[in-house]
Enzyme design. Structure first.
Site, short mmCIF file in Angstrom:
data_model
loop_
_atom_site.label_atom_id
_atom_site.label_comp_id
_atom_site.label_asym_id
_atom_site.label_seq_id
_atom_site.Cartn_x
_atom_site.Cartn_y
_atom_site.Cartn_z
N ASP A 258 0.84 -1.20 0.00
CA ASP A 258 0.00 0.00 0.00
C ASP A 258 0.88 1.25 0.00
O ASP A 258 1.95 1.27 0.61
CB ASP A 258 -0.90 0.03 1.25
CG ASP A 258 -2.19 -0.75 1.04
OD1 ASP A 258 -2.39 -1.31 -0.05
OD2 ASP A 258 -3.00 -0.80 1.98
N LEU B 146 -15.43 6.06 9.46
CA LEU B 146 -16.81 6.51 9.30
C LEU B 146 -17.61 6.24 10.57
O LEU B 146 -17.33 5.27 11.29
CB LEU B 146 -17.44 5.80 8.11
CG LEU B 146 -16.91 6.22 6.74
CD1 LEU B 146 -17.42 5.30 5.65
CD2 LEU B 146 -17.29 7.66 6.42
N ASP C 280 -7.17 -2.54 -8.25
CA ASP C 280 -7.33 -3.50 -7.16
C ASP C 280 -8.68 -3.39 -6.45
O ASP C 280 -8.82 -3.84 -5.32
CB ASP C 280 -6.19 -3.31 -6.14
CG ASP C 280 -6.04 -4.48 -5.19
OD1 ASP C 280 -6.11 -5.64 -5.65
OD2 ASP C 280 -5.85 -4.26 -3.98
#
Length: 409
Positions: A142, A225, A289
């Site tokens: 990442d 979130l 991805d």
């Protein structure tokens, strides 16, 4: 003139009048929509630069309460966010009161709790800015800076479907280790003079830790979130097989979109257009991805496709993976508002806008010039793809007005 002729003439005039009225109303509506898109673009450009300022003079609410109230079914944050700088300042400066291994997944991350109880996901730096990730378009670790850049691109495109992300430097020895869980602490090690950790994930290995520069680690933090908005995971209809020699149906069936259109939630509502928006977004950032995606639970296809986990992006500026655009060139539809926004961003505007938007970030410069140049080139490819569609099917079919009830059957 005979009565019969008069009746026929009046009928013809009536038909002409009705068609003229409908045509004029449609044109007026379209013109009004285009003008609003243009005004929205100018508002976005005027608010690109964000000062990370802690002041919230007009409210007694915490930055976490403000950000939680922004979330609605079709956007994570509103178009006008004067408090955005204060929320992002809190994300990059608030004291870390707990650190744990990241939520399950394939890549290294840590789950941090900031002062005030706010959860954020920390992704560590793995590569230098000019490092080129070779191989498959989904190869490599990442990229923390990709999360930062993707968030600001989401702002620029006017989608507002990506959680807030900002860069942050953390001291692993003084900020993380004292508040780390045993599970996370057990993955810390020292390599040379650098503090490192390898966490817990599918691909996490003790032999492949992320290492700080001494004790200071650069990374990104993504705002969690609100828990009142639980997520539902979906398999992406244009997902890859990730198996050598085995193609997904969409990779060999050019009529695949017709089958998707007959399947819920893509047979009606905004979800198919969200998929196409996301394909455009992913092509610009080089993200091949997105095998799954999230929406809010129990939404019956009405909520947005949330642009989570964008870190497998900006790996190789020279690689334009056209297959990412398959939903666009196979379905040949696009929102009018998305098309307008992309048109406004050509001729170098996109590169300039993203560079300005990211200039405030603590880890600036976020992207190398090569990646910024690649964005402008990929935008041209998207515009050319839409033109091929309109040449083949006509703009009335391809350009879909997204302010109406949608049906794709």
């Amino acid at each position: 003139m005979k009565l019969k002729q008069r009746v026929v003439l009046l009928a013809i005039l009536l038909v002409i009048f009705i068609f003229t009225k409908v045509f004029l109303i449609d044109n007026l509506d379209t013109s009004a929509a285009n003008r609003e898109d243009q005004r929205a673009f100018h508002r976005m450009m005027a608010s690109l630069h964000i000062e990370l300022d802690p002041r919230l003079d007009h409210t007694l609410q915490s930055p976490w309460e403000i950000a939680a109230q922004w979330v609605v079914p079709r956007e994570v944050y509103p178009e006008e966010t004067p408090e955005l700088g204060a929320v992002m300042h809190a994300m990059t400066t608030k004291k870390i009161i707990k650190a744990d291994v990241g939520y399950k997944g394939t890549q290294l991350k840590a789950l941090l709790i900031l002062e005030g109880g706010q959860k954020v996901v920390f992704k560590p730096k793995r590569y230098a800015r000019d490092y080129v990730v070779e191989g498959e378009p989904y190869a490599g670790y990442d990229r923390h800076n990709a999360e930062v850049a993707a968030f600001h691109l989401d702002r620029i495109l006017g989608f507002r479907r990506a959680p807030l992300v900002v860069g942050r430097f953390v001291n692993l020895r003084t900020e993380i280790k004292p508040v780390a869980t045993e599970q996370l602490l057990g993955t810390f090690m020292t390599v040379g003079n650098n503090t490192c950790f390898y966490g817990k994930c599918y691909y996490c290995r003790e032999t492949e830790p992320a290492c700080a520069d001494g004790d200071i680690m650069e990374g990104s933090v993504t705002l969690w979130l609100p828990d009142v908005w639980p997520l539902q995971k979906h398999r992406h209809p244009w997902g890859r097989t990730y198996r050598e020699g085995k193609l997904a149906r969409w990779e060999y069936d050019e009529s695949y979109c017709d089958a998707v259109k007959k399947t819920s939630p893509y047979d009606s509502g905004p979800r198919l257009l969200d998929i196409i928006d996301t394909a455009i977004f992913d092509y610009l950032i080089g993200n091949a991805d997105r095998h799954h995606y999230e929406s809010f639970q129990d939404d019956e296809g009405a909520s947005m496709l949330i642009l989570l986990d964008n870190a497998k992006s900006f790996g190789n500026p020279a690689l334009d993976e056209r297959s990412i655009l398959a939903p666009l060139y196979q379905c040949c539809i696009i929102r009018v508002s998305t098309w307008n926004r992309l048109s406004y961003l050509k001729n170098g505007v996109l590169k300039s806008a993203l560079k300005t938007a990211m200039s405030h970030d603590p880890i600036s410069p976020v992207l190398s010039d090569a990646h910024l140049d690649a964005l402008d080139q990929r935008l041209l490819s998207i515009l050319a793809t839409v033109k091929q569609c309109t040449d083949q099917f006509g703009p009335d079919v391809v350009l879909v007005e997204d302010r109406m009830t949608l049906s794709h059957l």
